[in-house]
Motif scaffolding. Structure first.
Motif, PDB file in Angstrom:
ATOM      1  N   GLY A  46       0.822  -1.212   0.000  1.00 41.85           N
ATOM      2  CA  GLY A  46       0.000   0.000   0.000  1.00 41.85           C
ATOM      3  C   GLY A  46       0.853   1.258   0.000  1.00 41.85           C
ATOM      4  O   GLY A  46       2.084   1.215   0.139  1.00 41.85           O
ATOM      5  N   ARG A  47       0.176   2.363  -0.164  1.00 40.21           N
ATOM      6  CA  ARG A  47       0.836   3.667  -0.136  1.00 40.21           C
ATOM      7  C   ARG A  47       0.775   4.228   1.277  1.00 40.21           C
ATOM      8  O   ARG A  47      -0.276   4.176   1.937  1.00 40.21           O
ATOM      9  CB  ARG A  47       0.159   4.612  -1.127  1.00 40.21           C
ATOM     10  CG  ARG A  47       0.292   4.168  -2.571  1.00 40.21           C
ATOM     11  CD  ARG A  47      -0.746   4.807  -3.479  1.00 40.21           C
ATOM     12  NE  ARG A  47      -0.577   6.253  -3.560  1.00 40.21           N
ATOM     13  CZ  ARG A  47      -1.431   7.056  -4.206  1.00 40.21           C
ATOM     14  NH1 ARG A  47      -2.521   6.542  -4.787  1.00 40.21           N
ATOM     15  NH2 ARG A  47      -1.218   8.358  -4.244  1.00 40.21           N
ATOM     16  N   LEU A  48       1.891   4.753   1.727  1.00 42.21           N
ATOM     17  CA  LEU A  48       2.009   5.298   3.078  1.00 42.21           C
ATOM     18  C   LEU A  48       2.489   6.744   3.000  1.00 42.21           C
ATOM     19  O   LEU A  48       3.300   7.088   2.139  1.00 42.21           O
ATOM     20  CB  LEU A  48       3.001   4.491   3.911  1.00 42.21           C
ATOM     21  CG  LEU A  48       2.803   2.974   3.993  1.00 42.21           C
ATOM     22  CD1 LEU A  48       3.965   2.341   4.762  1.00 42.21           C
ATOM     23  CD2 LEU A  48       1.467   2.627   4.646  1.00 42.21           C
ATOM     24  N   ARG A  49       1.999   7.554   3.944  1.00 44.62           N
ATOM     25  CA  ARG A  49       2.473   8.943   4.052  1.00 44.62           C
ATOM     26  C   ARG A  49       2.744   9.296   5.512  1.00 44.62           C
ATOM     27  O   ARG A  49       1.983   8.910   6.408  1.00 44.62           O
ATOM     28  CB  ARG A  49       1.443   9.940   3.532  1.00 44.62           C
ATOM     29  CG  ARG A  49       1.417  10.143   2.043  1.00 44.62           C
ATOM     30  CD  ARG A  49       0.479  11.275   1.655  1.00 44.62           C
ATOM     31  NE  ARG A  49       0.335  11.375   0.212  1.00 44.62           N
ATOM     32  CZ  ARG A  49      -0.456  12.244  -0.412  1.00 44.62           C
ATOM     33  NH1 ARG A  49      -1.184  13.087   0.318  1.00 44.62           N
ATOM     34  NH2 ARG A  49      -0.513  12.274  -1.740  1.00 44.62           N
ATOM     35  N   ILE A  50       3.791  10.068   5.709  1.00 44.08           N
ATOM     36  CA  ILE A  50       3.993  10.814   6.953  1.00 44.08           C
ATOM     37  C   ILE A  50       3.975  12.285   6.565  1.00 44.08           C
ATOM     38  O   ILE A  50       4.699  12.703   5.660  1.00 44.08           O
ATOM     39  CB  ILE A  50       5.313  10.448   7.647  1.00 44.08           C
ATOM     40  CG1 ILE A  50       5.270   9.016   8.177  1.00 44.08           C
ATOM     41  CG2 ILE A  50       5.588  11.419   8.790  1.00 44.08           C
ATOM     42  CD1 ILE A  50       6.538   8.586   8.909  1.00 44.08           C
ATOM     43  N   CYS A  51       3.112  13.027   7.266  1.00 47.85           N
ATOM     44  CA  CYS A  51       2.953  14.451   6.970  1.00 47.85           C
ATOM     45  C   CYS A  51       3.292  15.260   8.209  1.00 47.85           C
ATOM     46  O   CYS A  51       2.631  15.129   9.250  1.00 47.85           O
ATOM     47  CB  CYS A  51       1.527  14.742   6.510  1.00 47.85           C
ATOM     48  SG  CYS A  51       1.216  16.467   6.065  1.00 47.85           S
ATOM     49  N   ARG A  52       4.316  16.069   8.095  1.00 46.75           N
ATOM     50  CA  ARG A  52       4.714  16.932   9.212  1.00 46.75           C
ATOM     51  C   ARG A  52       4.179  18.341   8.944  1.00 46.75           C
ATOM     52  O   ARG A  52       4.502  18.954   7.938  1.00 46.75           O
ATOM     53  CB  ARG A  52       6.239  16.952   9.324  1.00 46.75           C
ATOM     54  CG  ARG A  52       6.765  17.771  10.516  1.00 46.75           C
ATOM     55  CD  ARG A  52       7.216  19.148  10.066  1.00 46.75           C
ATOM     56  NE  ARG A  52       7.900  19.901  11.092  1.00 46.75           N
ATOM     57  CZ  ARG A  52       9.193  19.844  11.354  1.00 46.75           C
ATOM     58  NH1 ARG A  52       9.974  19.048  10.641  1.00 46.75           N
ATOM     59  NH2 ARG A  52       9.728  20.565  12.290  1.00 46.75           N
TER      60      ARG A  52
END
Length: 373
Positions: free
Chosen positions: A293-299
């Protein structure tokens, strides 16, 4: 020239050329202002030597005076300087009454009492038009995202040189049996780890780039059972994903946040983990059998969002937020510049191979940007 004599000269209703030629000579004007007239002997009748001498004297001296007199009549035929643009002096209208008309003539050339209308002053030229300012380049969000320069599509083996490997910085052994781009799997970053994991002070593979400010980082990740083409991993904490780390971290002071997909403690799912002062807290969520799957970390400011988009999902789902999701870890603020990149985990048994199709970096300014396509 000015005064009554100048007025008399101008008040005969003649053009300047006619006055210079003396075409209509007035004896009353001669007696009033003999110095201003240009006359010729042919205008007098009979022979008178003394008179003729006087006339010749007057003729020889009156040319300049007549020219000056013309100037007193409103300037030259072009309208004069800007000081006469409002109508000139009263002399430009002939008599005193004509002067009033001359003032009007300054703006429109109207005559009064038969006087010659004053010519309008020379109109001022328009100012030079300023050139338009140079258009500014678009700011954040107004043009190309500068963080896109950090992207890697993993379709060129040479881009491995663009990454920093943490174990090389620390002088530690490589925590993997294999790591390559576009070699083991075309168009992929492939890592086959040895036993290693991100937990407390423990570390595993970490390829990173330094990123400052607010951003999101996204990968398309897959965790496969080692030795299979696409089978799901089965060992505890065998996974791959993303990590953002404080560059000042070290033994006893590790500070980072991680988000990954694979086999967790007892099921296939995603793991969100936060570590502060080398103390780790994790939250595990199942993914209904999905291990890719696609993963994101958003700061964004002091908040870190973790999002997933599994195969078939129409939108992003935020599963973890710090602070918020991790009740045992006090809130802390990460520094402006972070180490951001790709990790794996093989906690007790190294039974996994992780693959990444791409990694993208983008600037964010609002929480909505974290889940934007």
């Amino acid at each position: 020239m000015g005064g009554a004599a100048g007025d008399e000269l101008c008040d005969n209703g003649l053009s300047p050329a006619e006055r210079l030629r003396g075409a209509a000579f007035d004896r009353a004007t001669v007696s009033a202002a003999p110095r201003l007239l240009l006359v010729t002997p042919t205008l007098f009748f009979g022979a008178d030597p003394m008179r003729d001498s006087l006339v010749r004297l007057l003729a020889s001296t009156s040319v300049l005076a007549a020219a000056l007199g013309l100037a007193a009549c409103g300037g030259d035929d072009t309208g004069g300087s800007s000081t006469t643009s409002s109508g000139g002096s009263t002399a430009s209208g002939g008599s005193t009454a004509g002067g009033t008309g001359g003032a009007a003539g300054g703006t429109g050339g109207a005559t009064a009492s038969g006087g010659v209308g004053g010519t309008g002053g020379v109109g001022g030229t328009g100012g030079v038009g300023g050139t338009g300012g140079v258009g500014g380049t678009g700011g954040v969000g107004g043009g190309a995202d500068e963080l896109a320069a950090l992207d890697d599509e993993f379709d060129d083996a040479a881009t491995l040189a663009d990454w920093t490997l943490l174990h090389e910085v620390l002088g530690a052994p490589a925590p993997y049996d294999g790591l390559d781009i576009d070699t083991t799997a075309p168009g992929k970053l492939t890592i086959t780890p040895t036993v290693s994991a991100w937990y407390l002070d423990g570390q595993a593979t970490f390829l990173y780039k330094q990123v400052s400010g607010d951003f999101y980082v996204e990968v398309d990740a897959a965790a496969y059972q080692k030795g299979t083409a696409s089978g799901a991993p089965t060992e505890t904490f065998n996974s791959g994903g993303l990590l953002v780390r404080d560059p000042a971290s070290g033994p006893g002071s590790e500070r980072w946040l991680m988000y990954n997909i694979g086999h967790q403690e007892q099921f296939l799912g995603v793991e969100g983990k936060v570590t502060q002062s080398s103390q780790s807290e994790l939250i595990l969520l199942p993914t209904s059998g999905q291990h890719t799957g696609r993963l994101r970390i958003c700061r964004l400011g002091a908040t870190v969002h973790m999002l997933r988009r599994l195969p078939g999902d129409a939108a992003w789902t935020e599963t973890h937020t710090f602070p918020g999701t991790f009740p045992q870890t006090p809130a802390f603020t990460l520094p402006d510049t972070l180490q951001v990149g790709i990790i794996d985990n093989a906690y007790l048994v190294a039974g996994v191979r992780v693959e990444f199709d791409y990694i993208h970096f983008r600037r964010v300014t609002t929480a909505a940007d974290c889940s934007a396509d």
